[in-house]
Scaffold this motif. Structure first.
Motif, PDB file in Angstrom:
ATOM      1  N   ALA A   1       3.381   9.019  -6.262  1.00 54.96           N
ATOM      2  CA  ALA A   1       3.143   8.608  -7.651  1.00 54.96           C
ATOM      3  C   ALA A   1       4.227   9.137  -8.587  1.00 54.96           C
ATOM      4  CB  ALA A   1       1.772   9.098  -8.107  1.00 54.96           C
TER       5      ALA A   1
ATOM      6  N   GLU B   1      -1.074  -7.603  -7.237  1.00 52.90           N
ATOM      7  CA  GLU B   1      -1.164  -6.165  -6.972  1.00 52.90           C
ATOM      8  C   GLU B   1       0.066  -5.439  -7.504  1.00 52.90           C
ATOM      9  OE1 GLU B   1      -2.813  -2.591  -5.090  1.00 52.90           O
ATOM     10  OE2 GLU B   1      -3.669  -4.526  -5.679  1.00 52.90           O
ATOM     11  N   ILE B   2       1.237  -6.005  -7.244  1.00 55.43           N
ATOM     12  CA  ILE B   2       2.472  -5.366  -7.688  1.00 55.43           C
ATOM     13  C   ILE B   2       2.574  -5.394  -9.209  1.00 55.43           C
ATOM     14  CG2 ILE B   2       4.992  -5.484  -7.601  1.00 55.43           C
ATOM     15  CD1 ILE B   2       4.619  -6.800  -4.789  1.00 55.43           C
TER      16      ILE B   2
ATOM     17  N   ASP C   1       0.833  -1.212   0.000  1.00 58.16           N
ATOM     18  CA  ASP C   1       0.000   0.000   0.000  1.00 58.16           C
ATOM     19  C   ASP C   1       0.864   1.258   0.000  1.00 58.16           C
ATOM     20  OD1 ASP C   1      -2.237  -1.625   0.111  1.00 58.16           O
ATOM     21  OD2 ASP C   1      -2.489  -1.426   2.280  1.00 58.16           O
TER      22      ASP C   1
ATOM     23  N   TYR D   1      10.353  -3.836  -6.706  1.00 58.38           N
ATOM     24  CA  TYR D   1       9.192  -4.664  -7.009  1.00 58.38           C
ATOM     25  C   TYR D   1       9.593  -6.087  -7.376  1.00 58.38           C
ATOM     26  CZ  TYR D   1       6.763  -0.211  -6.919  1.00 58.38           C
ATOM     27  OH  TYR D   1       6.253   1.002  -6.528  1.00 58.38           O
TER      28      TYR D   1
ATOM     29  N   ARG E   1      -0.573  -3.003 -10.677  1.00 56.49           N
ATOM     30  CA  ARG E   1      -0.683  -1.607 -10.241  1.00 56.49           C
ATOM     31  C   ARG E   1       0.655  -0.902 -10.060  1.00 56.49           C
ATOM     32  NH1 ARG E   1      -5.949  -0.742  -9.264  1.00 56.49           N
ATOM     33  NH2 ARG E   1      -7.261  -2.536  -8.717  1.00 56.49           N
ATOM     34  N   ARG E   2       1.754  -1.640 -10.126  1.00 52.94           N
ATOM     35  CA  ARG E   2       3.059  -1.005 -10.016  1.00 52.94           C
ATOM     36  C   ARG E   2       3.871  -1.223 -11.300  1.00 52.94           C
ATOM     37  NH1 ARG E   2       0.066  -0.121  -6.591  1.00 52.94           N
ATOM     38  NH2 ARG E   2       0.331  -0.235  -4.332  1.00 52.94           N
TER      39      ARG E   2
ATOM     40  N   GLN F   1       7.176   6.812  -9.373  1.00 53.62           N
ATOM     41  CA  GLN F   1       6.944   5.506  -9.986  1.00 53.62           C
ATOM     42  C   GLN F   1       7.587   5.444 -11.370  1.00 53.62           C
ATOM     43  OE1 GLN F   1       5.517   2.827  -8.482  1.00 53.62           O
ATOM     44  NE2 GLN F   1       5.422   4.071  -6.642  1.00 53.62           N
TER      45      GLN F   1
ATOM     46  N   THR G   1       3.796   1.747  -1.299  1.00 51.10           N
ATOM     47  CA  THR G   1       4.369   2.031  -2.621  1.00 51.10           C
ATOM     48  C   THR G   1       3.348   2.645  -3.564  1.00 51.10           C
ATOM     49  OG1 THR G   1       3.885  -0.186  -3.530  1.00 51.10           O
ATOM     50  CG2 THR G   1       6.014   0.121  -2.407  1.00 51.10           C
ATOM     51  N   GLY G   2       2.059   2.429  -3.280  1.00 49.25           N
ATOM     52  CA  GLY G   2       1.024   2.949  -4.161  1.00 49.25           C
ATOM     53  C   GLY G   2       0.380   4.232  -3.686  1.00 49.25           C
ATOM     54  N   HIS G   3       0.895   4.816  -2.624  1.00 50.23           N
ATOM     55  CA  HIS G   3       0.277   6.044  -2.105  1.00 50.23           C
ATOM     56  C   HIS G   3       0.404   7.168  -3.124  1.00 50.23           C
ATOM     57  CE1 HIS G   3      -0.513   9.506   0.497  1.00 50.23           C
ATOM     58  NE2 HIS G   3      -1.126   8.651   1.309  1.00 50.23           N
ATOM     59  N   ARG G   4      -0.652   7.930  -3.263  1.00 49.02           N
ATOM     60  CA  ARG G   4      -0.698   8.963  -4.299  1.00 49.02           C
ATOM     61  C   ARG G   4       0.403  10.014  -4.131  1.00 49.02           C
ATOM     62  NH1 ARG G   4      -4.802   9.883  -0.748  1.00 49.02           N
ATOM     63  NH2 ARG G   4      -4.940  11.962   0.243  1.00 49.02           N
TER      64      ARG G   4
END
Length: 226
Positions: free
Chosen positions: A92, A118-119, A84, A103, A122-123, A95, A86-89
Protein backbone atom coordinates in the motif's frame (compact mmCIF):
# COMPACT_ATOMS: atom_id res chain seq x y z
CA UNK A 1 10.73 -9.17 -11.29
CA UNK A 2 9.79 -12.07 -9.05
CA UNK A 3 9.77 -14.98 -11.47
CA UNK A 4 9.10 -17.47 -8.68
CA UNK A 5 5.87 -15.73 -7.79
CA UNK A 6 4.77 -15.61 -11.42
CA UNK A 7 5.48 -19.32 -11.86
CA UNK A 8 3.75 -20.17 -8.58
CA UNK A 9 0.62 -18.27 -9.58
CA UNK A 10 0.35 -20.08 -12.89
CA UNK A 11 1.06 -23.47 -11.35
CA UNK A 12 -1.39 -22.86 -8.52
CA UNK A 13 -4.18 -21.86 -10.87
CA UNK A 14 -3.50 -24.91 -13.02
CA UNK A 15 -3.87 -27.16 -9.97
CA UNK A 16 -7.18 -25.54 -9.03
CA UNK A 17 -8.55 -25.59 -12.57
CA UNK A 18 -12.07 -26.90 -13.11
CA UNK A 19 -12.53 -27.47 -16.87
CA UNK A 20 -16.26 -28.00 -16.36
CA UNK A 21 -16.72 -24.46 -15.04
CA UNK A 22 -14.37 -22.69 -17.41
CA UNK A 23 -16.60 -22.42 -20.52
CA UNK A 24 -19.49 -20.95 -18.55
CA UNK A 25 -17.25 -18.37 -16.92
CA UNK A 26 -15.83 -17.39 -20.28
CA UNK A 27 -19.28 -17.12 -21.82
CA UNK A 28 -20.63 -15.02 -18.96
CA UNK A 29 -17.77 -12.53 -19.23
CA UNK A 30 -17.87 -12.59 -23.05
CA UNK A 31 -14.14 -13.14 -22.92
CA UNK A 32 -11.87 -14.05 -25.79
CA UNK A 33 -9.28 -15.21 -23.26
CA UNK A 34 -10.19 -18.59 -21.74
CA UNK A 35 -10.65 -19.32 -18.06
CA UNK A 36 -9.10 -22.00 -15.88
CA UNK A 37 -12.42 -22.37 -14.09
CA UNK A 38 -11.14 -21.12 -10.72
CA UNK A 39 -13.81 -19.29 -8.72
CA UNK A 40 -12.97 -16.10 -6.81
CA UNK A 41 -12.95 -17.64 -3.29
CA UNK A 42 -10.46 -20.33 -4.30
CA UNK A 43 -8.37 -17.81 -6.20
CA UNK A 44 -8.29 -15.52 -3.15
CA UNK A 45 -7.02 -18.32 -0.89
CA UNK A 46 -4.28 -19.14 -3.39
CA UNK A 47 -3.25 -15.52 -3.78
CA UNK A 48 -3.12 -14.96 -0.02
CA UNK A 49 -0.76 -17.88 0.43
CA UNK A 50 1.46 -17.04 -2.53
CA UNK A 51 1.73 -13.36 -1.65
CA UNK A 52 2.77 -14.36 1.87
CA UNK A 53 5.41 -16.72 0.51
CA UNK A 54 6.85 -14.41 -2.14
CA UNK A 55 7.64 -10.82 -1.11
CA UNK A 56 8.44 -8.03 -3.56
CA UNK A 57 11.39 -5.73 -3.01
CA UNK A 58 10.09 -2.35 -4.14
CA UNK A 59 7.59 -0.57 -6.38
CA UNK A 60 9.57 -1.42 -9.51
CA UNK A 61 9.49 -5.09 -8.56
CA UNK A 62 5.72 -4.82 -8.05
CA UNK A 63 5.20 -3.21 -11.46
CA UNK A 64 7.49 -5.64 -13.29
CA UNK A 65 6.01 -8.73 -11.66
CA UNK A 66 2.47 -7.52 -12.28
CA UNK A 67 3.20 -6.85 -15.94
CA UNK A 68 4.80 -10.27 -16.37
CA UNK A 69 1.64 -11.89 -15.04
CA UNK A 70 -0.56 -9.56 -17.06
CA UNK A 71 1.19 -9.62 -20.43
CA UNK A 72 1.93 -13.32 -20.37
CA UNK A 73 -1.50 -14.41 -19.19
CA UNK A 74 -3.14 -17.22 -21.12
CA UNK A 75 -6.08 -17.49 -18.73
CA UNK A 76 -8.20 -14.69 -17.32
CA UNK A 77 -7.61 -15.69 -13.71
CA UNK A 78 -3.91 -14.87 -14.13
CA UNK A 79 -4.87 -11.26 -14.77
CA UNK A 80 -7.21 -11.24 -11.81
CA UNK A 81 -4.33 -12.32 -9.59
CA UNK A 82 -2.15 -9.59 -11.13
CA UNK A 83 -4.75 -7.02 -10.08
CA UNK A 84 -4.97 -8.60 -6.62
CA UNK A 85 -1.20 -8.35 -6.29
CA UNK A 86 -1.23 -4.60 -6.88
CA UNK A 87 -3.77 -4.22 -4.09
CA UNK A 88 -2.01 -6.28 -1.44
CA UNK A 89 -1.79 -4.42 1.84
CA UNK A 90 1.96 -4.99 2.08
CA UNK A 91 2.44 -2.74 -0.94
CA UNK A 92 0.00 0.00 0.00
CA UNK A 93 2.87 2.40 0.71
CA UNK A 94 3.90 2.22 -2.94
CA UNK A 95 0.53 3.34 -4.26
CA UNK A 96 1.28 6.68 -5.84
CA UNK A 97 1.34 8.33 -9.23
CA UNK A 98 4.47 6.46 -10.29
CA UNK A 99 2.24 3.39 -10.74
CA UNK A 100 -0.21 5.14 -13.08
CA UNK A 101 1.61 3.95 -16.23
CA UNK A 102 1.17 0.38 -14.98
CA UNK A 103 -2.52 0.86 -14.35
CA UNK A 104 -2.99 2.69 -17.63
CA UNK A 105 -1.54 -0.25 -19.56
CA UNK A 106 -3.78 -2.68 -17.69
CA UNK A 107 -6.84 -0.51 -18.36
CA UNK A 108 -6.18 -0.08 -22.07
CA UNK A 109 -5.05 -3.63 -22.81
CA UNK A 110 -7.64 -5.22 -20.50
CA UNK A 111 -10.44 -3.24 -22.14
CA UNK A 112 -13.32 -4.83 -20.23
CA UNK A 113 -15.28 -3.88 -17.16
CA UNK A 114 -14.16 -6.67 -14.84
CA UNK A 115 -10.56 -5.48 -15.09
CA UNK A 116 -11.10 -1.77 -15.54
CA UNK A 117 -13.57 -1.11 -12.74
CA UNK A 118 -11.38 -2.66 -10.04
CA UNK A 119 -8.32 -0.75 -11.22
CA UNK A 120 -10.20 2.53 -11.67
CA UNK A 121 -11.92 2.53 -8.29
CA UNK A 122 -9.43 0.77 -6.02
CA UNK A 123 -6.13 1.82 -7.56
CA UNK A 124 -6.49 5.02 -9.60
CA UNK A 125 -9.07 6.59 -7.29
CA UNK A 126 -6.98 6.44 -4.11
CA UNK A 127 -3.96 7.78 -5.99
CA UNK A 128 -6.09 10.65 -7.25
CA UNK A 129 -7.16 11.51 -3.70
CA UNK A 130 -3.60 11.24 -2.46
CA UNK A 131 -2.04 13.37 -5.19
CA UNK A 132 -4.85 15.50 -6.63
CA UNK A 133 -2.64 18.23 -8.07
CA UNK A 134 -0.77 15.68 -10.15
CA UNK A 135 -3.52 13.22 -11.05
CA UNK A 136 -6.52 15.51 -11.66
CA UNK A 137 -5.07 16.85 -14.94
CA UNK A 138 -4.42 13.27 -16.03
CA UNK A 139 -8.04 12.31 -15.39
CA UNK A 140 -9.17 15.35 -17.35
CA UNK A 141 -7.00 14.22 -20.26
CA UNK A 142 -8.32 10.67 -20.01
CA UNK A 143 -11.90 11.95 -20.05
CA UNK A 144 -11.46 13.14 -23.65
CA UNK A 145 -9.17 10.33 -24.80
CA UNK A 146 -10.12 8.21 -27.80
CA UNK A 147 -9.90 5.09 -25.65
CA UNK A 148 -13.27 4.20 -24.10
CA UNK A 149 -11.75 2.61 -21.01
CA UNK A 150 -9.58 5.58 -20.13
CA UNK A 151 -12.74 7.67 -20.34
CA UNK A 152 -14.75 5.28 -18.19
CA UNK A 153 -11.93 5.30 -15.65
CA UNK A 154 -11.97 9.09 -15.45
CA UNK A 155 -15.71 9.00 -14.70
CA UNK A 156 -15.85 6.15 -12.17
CA UNK A 157 -12.50 6.53 -10.40
CA UNK A 158 -14.18 8.50 -7.59
CA UNK A 159 -16.84 5.88 -6.87
CA UNK A 160 -16.64 5.29 -3.13
CA UNK A 161 -14.86 8.58 -2.40
CA UNK A 162 -17.95 9.87 -0.58
CA UNK A 163 -17.36 13.40 0.75
CA UNK A 164 -13.81 13.38 -0.62
CA UNK A 165 -15.24 13.45 -4.15
CA UNK A 166 -13.96 16.28 -6.33
CA UNK A 167 -17.32 17.28 -7.77
CA UNK A 168 -15.76 19.70 -10.24
CA UNK A 169 -13.76 16.85 -11.74
CA UNK A 170 -16.74 14.50 -11.63
CA UNK A 171 -18.91 17.04 -13.43
CA UNK A 172 -16.27 17.75 -16.05
CA UNK A 173 -15.55 14.11 -16.88
CA UNK A 174 -19.27 13.44 -17.26
CA UNK A 175 -20.08 16.53 -19.29
CA UNK A 176 -17.51 15.78 -21.98
CA UNK A 177 -18.95 12.27 -22.37
CA UNK A 178 -22.69 12.89 -22.14
CA UNK A 179 -23.20 12.55 -25.89
CA UNK A 180 -21.35 9.24 -26.17
CA UNK A 181 -23.71 6.37 -26.91
CA UNK A 182 -21.55 3.58 -25.54
CA UNK A 183 -23.36 1.47 -22.94
CA UNK A 184 -20.41 1.18 -20.59
CA UNK A 185 -19.81 4.90 -20.55
CA UNK A 186 -23.47 5.73 -19.98
CA UNK A 187 -23.72 3.11 -17.26
CA UNK A 188 -20.54 4.44 -15.67
CA UNK A 189 -21.90 7.98 -15.61
CA UNK A 190 -25.06 6.83 -13.89
CA UNK A 191 -23.12 4.71 -11.44
CA UNK A 192 -20.78 7.54 -10.46
CA UNK A 193 -23.70 9.88 -9.88
CA UNK A 194 -25.74 7.28 -8.01
CA UNK A 195 -22.90 6.55 -5.61
CA UNK A 196 -22.30 10.22 -4.93
CA UNK A 197 -26.01 10.74 -4.31
CA UNK A 198 -25.64 8.61 -1.17
CA UNK A 199 -23.68 11.44 0.47
CA UNK A 200 -24.85 14.50 -1.49
CA UNK A 201 -28.25 13.89 -3.10
CA UNK A 202 -28.85 17.61 -3.59
CA UNK A 203 -25.76 18.01 -5.75
CA UNK A 204 -26.70 15.02 -7.88
CA UNK A 205 -30.30 16.17 -8.32
CA UNK A 206 -29.13 19.62 -9.36
CA UNK A 207 -26.61 18.14 -11.79
CA UNK A 208 -29.18 15.85 -13.40
CA UNK A 209 -31.71 18.67 -13.69
CA UNK A 210 -29.09 20.92 -15.29
CA UNK A 211 -28.15 18.30 -17.88
CA UNK A 212 -31.24 17.24 -19.84
CA UNK A 213 -29.00 15.60 -22.43
CA UNK A 214 -28.06 12.81 -20.02
CA UNK A 215 -29.07 9.48 -21.54
CA UNK A 216 -32.12 7.73 -20.06
CA UNK A 217 -29.81 5.01 -18.72
CA UNK A 218 -27.50 7.49 -16.98
CA UNK A 219 -30.43 9.46 -15.61
CA UNK A 220 -32.22 6.38 -14.30
CA UNK A 221 -29.10 5.13 -12.55
CA UNK A 222 -28.23 8.55 -11.16
CA UNK A 223 -31.63 9.18 -9.59
CA UNK A 224 -32.16 5.77 -8.05
CA UNK A 225 -31.72 7.14 -4.52
CA UNK A 226 -32.86 10.75 -4.98
Amino acid sequence: MNKRLVSAVRAGLAELADPAKAPGMQQYMKSEMPYRGVAKPERAVLAKQLFADHHLADADDLAETTLELWRGAKYREERYVAIDLTGHRRYARWQNATLLPLYEEMIVSGAWWDYVDEIAIRRVGPILRGEPDLVTPIMRAWSVDQDLWRRRTSVICQVGAKLDTDTDLLAETIEVNIADKDFFLRKGIGWALRQHSKVDPGWVRAFVDAHPSLSPLSRREATKYV
